[in-house]
Write a protein that holds these residues in place. Structure first.
Motif, short mmCIF file in Angstrom:
data_model
loop_
_atom_site.label_atom_id
_atom_site.label_comp_id
_atom_site.label_asym_id
_atom_site.label_seq_id
_atom_site.Cartn_x
_atom_site.Cartn_y
_atom_site.Cartn_z
N GLN A 1 0.83 -1.20 0.00
CA GLN A 1 0.00 0.00 0.00
C GLN A 1 0.87 1.26 0.00
O GLN A 1 0.55 2.23 -0.69
CB GLN A 1 -0.92 0.01 1.22
N THR A 2 1.94 1.23 0.75
CA THR A 2 2.85 2.38 0.80
C THR A 2 3.47 2.63 -0.57
O THR A 2 3.53 3.77 -1.04
CB THR A 2 3.96 2.15 1.84
N THR A 3 3.93 1.58 -1.21
CA THR A 3 4.53 1.71 -2.54
C THR A 3 3.51 2.27 -3.53
O THR A 3 3.83 3.16 -4.33
CB THR A 3 5.04 0.34 -3.03
N GLU A 4 2.30 1.75 -3.48
CA GLU A 4 1.24 2.23 -4.38
C GLU A 4 0.94 3.70 -4.13
O GLU A 4 0.80 4.49 -5.07
CB GLU A 4 -0.02 1.38 -4.16
N ASN B 1 1.35 6.86 -6.73
CA ASN B 1 0.25 7.79 -7.05
C ASN B 1 0.68 9.24 -6.82
O ASN B 1 0.40 10.10 -7.66
CB ASN B 1 -0.98 7.47 -6.20
N LEU B 2 1.34 9.50 -5.71
CA LEU B 2 1.79 10.86 -5.43
C LEU B 2 2.83 11.33 -6.46
O LEU B 2 2.79 12.48 -6.91
CB LEU B 2 2.38 10.95 -4.02
N THR B 3 3.73 10.45 -6.83
CA THR B 3 4.76 10.81 -7.82
C THR B 3 4.13 11.12 -9.17
O THR B 3 4.49 12.12 -9.81
CB THR B 3 5.78 9.66 -7.96
N SER B 4 3.20 10.29 -9.59
CA SER B 4 2.55 10.53 -10.89
C SER B 4 1.73 11.83 -10.84
O SER B 4 1.73 12.61 -11.80
CB SER B 4 1.68 9.36 -11.30
N LYS C 1 2.37 15.11 -13.19
CA LYS C 1 1.26 15.56 -14.02
C LYS C 1 0.92 17.03 -13.75
O LYS C 1 0.66 17.80 -14.69
CB LYS C 1 0.03 14.68 -13.76
N ASN C 2 0.96 17.47 -12.50
CA ASN C 2 0.53 18.82 -12.14
C ASN C 2 1.67 19.81 -11.96
O ASN C 2 1.41 21.01 -11.79
CB ASN C 2 -0.30 18.78 -10.85
N MET C 3 2.89 19.38 -12.00
CA MET C 3 4.02 20.26 -11.73
C MET C 3 4.10 21.40 -12.75
O MET C 3 4.25 22.56 -12.39
CB MET C 3 5.33 19.46 -11.75
#
Length: 118
Positions: free
Chosen positions: A76-79, A83-86, A90-92
């Motif tokens: 779950q942590t890896t997932e 998600n946060l990285t993507s 995407k929004n950067m």
């Protein structure tokens, strides 16, 4: 006198036999105590091994389920990190543009509380 000395001799011999029997009984008692102690030690060791085996079995059951939990949490942590990285990637770009526009787009105006000096 000889009958008295024979009687004394018989008493001394009887006393010696009784003393020998007592010594032998003490030796048998000592052997039996030693044997009982060895049997008790063997029984204690057997009981200890049995209880340790049961403990290891229960520990394996508990730790096994904890191992599954930790694997699930790790997944779950890896997932969540992915998600946060993507989302970041995407929004950067758009956020950087908004931030730079806010900083560089300056529209000078007079503050409403400003009073010119007369």
């Amino acid at each position: 006198m000889t009958s008295q000395s024979q009687g004394i001799q018989q008493l001394l011999q009887a006393e010696k036999r009784a003393k020998d029997k007592l010594e032998e009984a003490k030796k048998r008692k000592g052997k039996r105590l030693k044997q009982a102690k060895e049997e008790a030690t063997a029984e204690i060791d057997h009981y200890r091994l049995q209880r340790e085996k049961e403990f290891r079995k229960k520990e394996t059951n508990v730790m096994g389920s904890q191992g599954n939990l930790s694997a699930k949490i790790e997944e779950q942590t890896t997932e969540s990190i992915q998600n946060l990285t993507s989302s970041y990637h995407k929004n950067m770009e758009s956020m950087m543009k908004k931030l730079l526009n806010t900083i560089f787009d300056i529209s000078p105006e007079i503050h409403p509380n400003f009073r010119p000096a007369v």
